[in-house]
Design a protein around this motif. Structure first.
Motif, PDB file in Angstrom:
ATOM      1  N   LYS A  32      -6.488   2.022   2.154  1.00 30.07           N
ATOM      2  CA  LYS A  32      -5.932   0.668   2.109  1.00 30.07           C
ATOM      3  C   LYS A  32      -6.899  -0.320   1.465  1.00 30.07           C
ATOM      4  O   LYS A  32      -6.501  -1.140   0.627  1.00 30.07           O
ATOM      5  CB  LYS A  32      -5.580   0.203   3.524  1.00 30.07           C
ATOM      6  CG  LYS A  32      -4.464   0.998   4.169  1.00 30.07           C
ATOM      7  CD  LYS A  32      -4.160   0.482   5.569  1.00 30.07           C
ATOM      8  CE  LYS A  32      -3.079   1.304   6.249  1.00 30.07           C
ATOM      9  NZ  LYS A  32      -2.780   0.812   7.616  1.00 30.07           N
TER      10      LYS A  32
ATOM     11  N   GLN B 207      -7.024  -0.545  -2.325  1.00 34.66           N
ATOM     12  CA  GLN B 207      -5.787  -1.067  -2.909  1.00 34.66           C
ATOM     13  C   GLN B 207      -5.612  -2.569  -2.697  1.00 34.66           C
ATOM     14  O   GLN B 207      -4.888  -3.213  -3.460  1.00 34.66           O
ATOM     15  CB  GLN B 207      -4.587  -0.317  -2.333  1.00 34.66           C
ATOM     16  CG  GLN B 207      -4.552   1.161  -2.712  1.00 34.66           C
ATOM     17  CD  GLN B 207      -3.247   1.837  -2.314  1.00 34.66           C
ATOM     18  OE1 GLN B 207      -2.163   1.381  -2.644  1.00 34.66           O
ATOM     19  NE2 GLN B 207      -3.366   2.952  -1.605  1.00 34.66           N
TER      20      GLN B 207
ATOM     21  N   VAL C  83       0.842  -1.194   0.000  1.00 38.33           N
ATOM     22  CA  VAL C  83       0.000   0.000   0.000  1.00 38.33           C
ATOM     23  C   VAL C  83       0.881   1.248   0.000  1.00 38.33           C
ATOM     24  O   VAL C  83       1.911   1.311   0.684  1.00 38.33           O
ATOM     25  CB  VAL C  83      -0.931  -0.002   1.233  1.00 38.33           C
ATOM     26  CG1 VAL C  83      -1.651   1.327   1.375  1.00 38.33           C
ATOM     27  CG2 VAL C  83      -1.943  -1.135   1.122  1.00 38.33           C
TER      28      VAL C  83
END
Length: 301
Positions: free
Chosen positions: A217, A220, A194
């Protein structure tokens, strides 16, 4: 003009050579895929329309499929299989993400150690893991009954795998412990990739940890989550070894699953056509679940 034509011809020849070389490299994999995946799938579909046993091979149309949905054992197996999937998939995914969120922040040495600990049941033989769990669930010498009885939580020993009330949940517990290893490793890797600059910028702007997770987060790591959901769903639908080694579908079909019932019909009762029909239905159910997961992941993005 002549030079351009010649260059075009050379370019086409080069493209053909590259294409030919690519297919030659792909050929071994294509042969294996066609011979051991596509061809068996086609034969499975073909045989599902026949009364196929070791002595007969008679075309019966859709009778196997009609029999399936009037078979109480199959319906119980379907219900048990769906219960395993509905319970284990979200729990495995959520627990793996929670553990990985704690592990990836550790030092490199501790991260590697923890990944090894959680991944160990995955690489351990299924038979070895099952033997240990069978001893733990033993009615007379198992550790669960020993601890619960000595702490006063139960008055008499429980036959965990011989009781319809507990058996399926024991299977789900074992499946959970053997399924979290790979998702944890994948999530640790995904969280480590990340972009921290985005997280730091959000924290400077006053974002909380939960906001950073859901807004930065989570999007992703969504591809990793989708992969984990799909493979966990497939593994849960294909639960077989635990059933065969621990309960054989009992007691009273309370732990019967579609995979084990396919094995039982095909190799115990010599009903290969009926087993193939159940295999087709199982494949369709897995495909539907996978499509729903892909659709949900796409809409979530």
């Amino acid at each position: 003009m002549t030079s351009n034509t010649a260059a075009t011809k050379r370019s086409r020849v080069l493209v053909r050579r590259e294409t030919f070389s690519a297919y030659m490299f792909l050929l071994p994999t294509l042969v294996v895929f066609i011979g051991f995946v596509l061809l068996p799938m086609g034969l499975c579909l073909f045989n599902s329309f026949f009364n196929y046993t070791s002595t007969t091979f008679e075309f019966i149309g859709l009778q196997n499929y009609q029999k399936m949905f009037s078979d109480p054992v199959f319906l119980r197996a379907l219900r048990n299989t769906l219960l395993i999937v509905v319970v284990s998939v979200p729990v495995v995914t959520a627990f793996s993400l929670w553990v990985a969120s704690a592990i990836y922040k550790m030092s490199a040495g501790w991260t590697s150690f923890m990944r090894c600990v959680f991944y160990l049941p995955v690489v351990t033989g299924t038979v070895a893991v099952t033997v240990v769990w069978k001893w733990m669930f033993n009615q007379y010498t198992g550790i669960f009954n020993y601890v619960l009885k000595n702490t006063g939580m139960i008055q008499q020993n429980i036959s965990w795998l011989g009781n319809e009330k507990y058996a399926i949940w024991c299977i789900i517990l074992i499946l959970f412990t053997t399924s979290i290893g790979q998702p944890i490793v994948l999530y640790v890797s995904a969280l480590g990739n990340v972009d921290n600059s985005l997280v730091e910028a959000a924290e400077v702007d006053g974002a909380t940890n939960m906001q950073c997770f859901w807004k930065i987060k989570w999007p992703q790591i969504m591809p990793t989550t989708l992969y984990i959901l799909v493979i966990t769903t497939i593994n849960s639908f294909q639960c077989f070894a635990l059933i065969q080694l621990l309960t054989s579908g009992g007691p009273n079909n309370s732990t019967q699953t579609i995979m084990y019932y396919i094995y039982y019909q095909a190799f115990k009762l010599d009903q290969f056509g009926y087993g193939n029909a159940m295999g087709i239905i199982l494949a369709l159910i897995i495909a539907v679940f996978s499509a729903i997961q892909f659709k949900a992941a796409k809409s979530g993005n």
